[in-house]
Design a protein around this motif. Structure first.
Motif, PDB file in Angstrom:
ATOM      1  N   GLN A  10       0.815  -1.226   0.000  1.00 32.15           N
ATOM      2  CA  GLN A  10       0.000   0.000   0.000  1.00 32.15           C
ATOM      3  C   GLN A  10       0.848   1.276   0.000  1.00 32.15           C
ATOM      4  N   TYR A  70       2.697   4.617   3.643  1.00 26.46           N
ATOM      5  CA  TYR A  70       1.495   4.072   3.008  1.00 26.46           C
ATOM      6  C   TYR A  70       0.672   5.210   2.416  1.00 26.46           C
ATOM      7  N   ASP A 100      -3.220   6.587   1.885  1.00 29.69           N
ATOM      8  CA  ASP A 100      -4.616   6.470   2.300  1.00 29.69           C
ATOM      9  C   ASP A 100      -5.517   6.607   1.075  1.00 29.69           C
ATOM     10  N   THR A 129      -9.011   7.429  -0.655  1.00 29.50           N
ATOM     11  CA  THR A 129     -10.132   8.299  -0.307  1.00 29.50           C
ATOM     12  C   THR A 129     -11.221   8.237  -1.376  1.00 29.50           C
ATOM     13  N   ASN A 158      -2.308  16.673   3.905  1.00 29.71           N
ATOM     14  CA  ASN A 158      -3.341  16.305   2.934  1.00 29.71           C
ATOM     15  C   ASN A 158      -3.907  17.545   2.244  1.00 29.71           C
ATOM     16  N   GLY A 202      -3.860   7.710  12.306  1.00 29.61           N
ATOM     17  CA  GLY A 202      -4.752   8.671  11.668  1.00 29.61           C
ATOM     18  C   GLY A 202      -6.018   8.983  12.437  1.00 29.61           C
ATOM     19  N   LYS A 244       2.745   9.016  10.602  1.00 23.83           N
ATOM     20  CA  LYS A 244       3.385   7.814  10.084  1.00 23.83           C
ATOM     21  C   LYS A 244       4.656   7.407  10.818  1.00 23.83           C
ATOM     22  N   TYR A 284      -5.504  -3.879   6.814  1.00 22.86           N
ATOM     23  CA  TYR A 284      -5.199  -2.892   7.859  1.00 22.86           C
ATOM     24  C   TYR A 284      -3.790  -3.112   8.408  1.00 22.86           C
ATOM     25  N   ARG A 308      -0.758  -2.509   6.065  1.00 17.75           N
ATOM     26  CA  ARG A 308      -0.608  -1.092   5.697  1.00 17.75           C
ATOM     27  C   ARG A 308       0.412  -0.427   6.621  1.00 17.75           C
ATOM     28  N   TYR A 309       0.411  -0.815   7.872  1.00 11.71           N
ATOM     29  CA  TYR A 309       1.278  -0.175   8.870  1.00 11.71           C
ATOM     30  C   TYR A 309       2.464  -1.040   9.292  1.00 11.71           C
TER      31      TYR A 309
END
Length: 723
Positions: free
Chosen positions: A296, A322, A324, A326, A347, A512, A555, A629, A632-633
């Protein structure tokens, strides 16, 4: 004289009791403090009007009512359930066709997972007032074609098209099979982690339907016993890819309605990937699809030719951590598009031409855009929400597409959300703060001037005066290491700085996320205020890894979930413990889900700081959680074993000193009860005493009937006995 003194004391006592009514858990969950809202508020697209789903308690009916944006006056009632016996159970939700002359009404909803459901659907013709039931079975995600002649829908893992004229259904797919093949509806992990269910879309000319197919035949299964009330439990089995395990194989397809044929899109250049978003552009022959690699950290925006099936990359985005995904991708009339990205560290909104060339970065600054509302193409004015006035607040702005002439439209300090009229002349403002219940107003969109109040929840404000509630005080907490963290604190209303108070800390802490935000009370806030009435200070700190302070702050936890976040909660507890009015030997911590993972870690790694902890539905080892999930991290356990193991509370049970309450629903399809069961076994083998509660068949939310009342009573009693 003596009688006057008695009378005065009596009156003082009465005033004190009246002025400090006590909150009860029953009140929190029976709706006593519920703010009034505007249910199912929808802004129409063809007229300067909006609709709301209203409930008439006296008539025991529901209605979809039409209002004028400019005057707020009710124009008409589109449909009232009292006129249609078929709708006796009410309306759950509704959608319009493109002409806004027909409505699909969802009734008798049966929940599947968090976002997915089946329902009975009724088709209503506004002009003729005729109500029909196109399907004599429950379906998923029925969607009008743009020309209003057809409805695409999903049933039992297959896709169909219903023709409103012939009243016949045509199957787009036939290979759907439970726990194997899904067409046009997402699998469990996409629904939960990419936040969508409908994986199909109509082209603008109604001639094509694109869809994603999920082959989850190789995904490992998870089974849960559902105890119910029968003699034998049943078993619910579904596909759930845990970290490092096989994901569903996804493929992209385009169905030609007239030819009754499917074209398979060649994505052979990708391996082990996700399709987290797919939508047709303004060009009825060009489909957009977002392709995300398994880590990701690399995203391609593809434009797919609807005739040839050829796909080309028009935009690529990479991130060291990663990306996000949207829902902000918006196509303009000429097929140029709006895109949001964190690529400059915050963002922001970007404008690209139809070939994917950057035309302009519309918003800039060390703050985050939190919502994109839309573009008025007549004036090239864009509307958005951001945290420009502090990361705990939300404001609404307008700005030129060229990035000039920015105007703040919202006025109050708190959280403002907006629903704009189709012509962007007006918007309905939804404003609240920690001290102001939700207030709905009509505002004009040029300067944000308030035109009229719709709902101010004054009745709720009046009711709450009798409870004399404490204020939620916001501040920035600086740890000894120098980390500046957003925080709030609730002190008892009769706070005495010369006393020493116990402190109950609450947090969530996930990547986040945000718990320290300036908006109106949720149920937990009333519970915290109830605890403050009983002599506790309640505090909340958003540590590193939480959102809306830039990509670097969010992050920093990459590949080490639970390291810096736990460090920050422990360090924050040390700072709070040193306040003159705090008893540092009586600090507790609570959290749910990711917050339960955190509170478990805190009572173990911070065993000299925290006296007690409550963990509800916690992840106890990230190896047990889903692939999308977690990876991703953390990347996969095969790539990052130490990251998984060093911060899993299950591996630190020997450090337990304080009082620990572990709570889980046995029917939790999200964070499986396996997490708590293995945590319990580890605690048992470490010969550690703890308390626990299992809620039979309850999912991740643990609610229904008296469940929440019983749960929060249990947690309250645990706090009173151990803090």
């Amino acid at each position: 004289m003596y009688s006057k003194r008695i009378l005065a004391l009596f009156l003082l006592l009465c005033f004190t009791v009246v002025g400090q009514q006590k909150i009860t858990i029953d009140q929190i969950y029976n709706g006593t403090f519920r703010a009034k809202g505007m249910d199912e508020l929808q802004s129409l697209k063809n007229t300067n009007q909006y609709t709301v789903l209203n409930v008439n308690m006296q008539a025991r009916s529901m209605s979809v009512d039409l209002y004028d944006f400019a005057t707020l006056k009710k124009v008409s009632t589109l449909i009232d359930t009292k006129s249609y016996p078929e709708l006796a159970n009410g309306i759950d939700s509704y959608t319009f066709d493109a002409s806004e002359k027909m409505i699909l009404l969802a009734c008798n909803t049966n929940q599947i997972f968090r976002r997915s459901f089946t329902a009975d659907y009724y088709l209503y013709d506004i002009a003729t007032k005729e109500l029909k039931k196109p399907f004599d079975f429950q379906v998923q995600e029925p969607t009008f074609s743009p020309d209003g002649n057809k409805i695409a829908y999903a049933k039992e893992n297959n896709l169909f098209i219903y023709d409103l004229n012939s009243k016949k259904s045509t199957a787009i797919t036939t290979d759907g099979e439970k726990n194997s093949i899904i067409n046009g509806i997402t699998d469990w992990v996409y629904e939960e982690e990419f936040s969508f269910v409908k994986a199909f879309d109509w082209s603008a000319d109604s001639k094509k339907v694109s869809y994603i197919r999920f082959d989850e035949s190789q995904v490992p299964e998870f089974s849960m016993s559902m105890f119910g009330k029968d003699l034998y439990p049943t078993v619910q089995t579904f596909k759930y890819p845990k970290a490092g395990e096989k994901n569903a194989i996804v493929s992209l397809h385009i169905y030609d309605v007239n030819a009754n044929a499917v074209k398979n899109i060649d994505l052979a250049q990708y391996n082990d990937f996700y399709i987290p978003r797919m939508k047709w552009t303004k060009d009825s022959n060009i489909l957009s699809a977002q392709i995300l690699n398994r880590h990701q950290d690399n995203l391609d925006l593809l434009f797919v030719d609807g005739t040839s099936g050829a796909a080309k990359v028009v935009l690529n985005e990479k991130d060291k951590a990663y990306i996000d995904v949207t829902d902000n991708l918006t196509f303009l009339k000429d097929n140029s598009f709006i895109w949001t990205s964190e690529k400059d560290g915050f963002n922001h909104i970007y404008l690209y031409n139809k070939t994917g060339k950057l035309k302009n970065q519309v918003t800039k600054g060390k703050w985050e855009v939190t919502e994109y509302y839309g573009l008025d193409e007549k004036t090239n004015t864009l509307f958005y929400q951001s945290v420009e006035n502090g990361s705990i607040n939300r404001d609404v702005y307008r700005i030129g597409l060229d990035g000039k002439n920015k105007v703040r439209l919202s006025q109050g300090v708190g959280t403002t959300k907006a629903t704009f009229s189709p012509n962007f002349q007006y918007y309905i403002s939804n404003f609240s703060s920690a001290s102001q219940p939700t207030k709905y107003t009509l505002n004009e969109a040029k300067a944000g001037k308030e035109v009229q109040v719709i709902q101010d929840n004054e009745a709720l404000s009046g009711k709450l005066k009798g409870y004399n509630l404490p204020e939620k005080e916001f501040f920035v907490l600086k740890t000894e290491k120098g980390n500046e963290l957003n925080a709030w604190i609730i002190k008892p209303k009769d706070f005495d700085a010369s006393k020493k108070y116990p402190v109950f800390m609450y947090q969530y802490s996930g990547p986040g996320s945000q718990q320290v935000n300036n908006d109106w009370n949720g149920a937990d806030d009333y519970w915290f205020m109830m605890l403050s009435q009983q002599g506790y200070i309640v505090a909340c700190v958003d540590g590193r890894g939480t959102g809306f302070k830039g990509a670097d702050f969010k992050k920093v936890t990459q590949k080490e979930l639970g390291k810096y976040e736990v460090e920050d909660q422990i360090d924050a507890a040390k700072v709070i413990g040193n306040y003159s009015f705090v008893d540092k030997t009586r600090i507790g911590i609570f959290g749910w889900s990711y917050g339960g993972f955190m509170s478990s870690n805190c009572i173990l790694k911070g065993n000299d700081i925290f006296k007690m902890a409550i963990a509800v539905a916690p992840v106890t080892n990230w190896r047990f959680y889903d692939s999308v999930y977690t990876e991703r991290y953390m990347q996969t356990p095969q790539e990052n074993a130490s990251g998984y193991d060093e911060n899993s509370p299950i591996n630190h049970v020997s450090k337990l000193k304080g009082k620990f309450l572990l709570i889980h629903g046995s029917g939790d399809d999200n964070v499986h009860v396996q997490n708590s069961m293995q945590m319990m076994e580890a605690l048992i083998q470490a010969n550690k005493q703890f308390d626990s509660e299992i809620y039979p068949d309850n999912n991740h939310g643990i609610y229904g009937g008296n469940t929440r009342i019983q749960l929060y009573t249990k947690m309250t009693n645990f706090i009173k006995e151990n803090l």
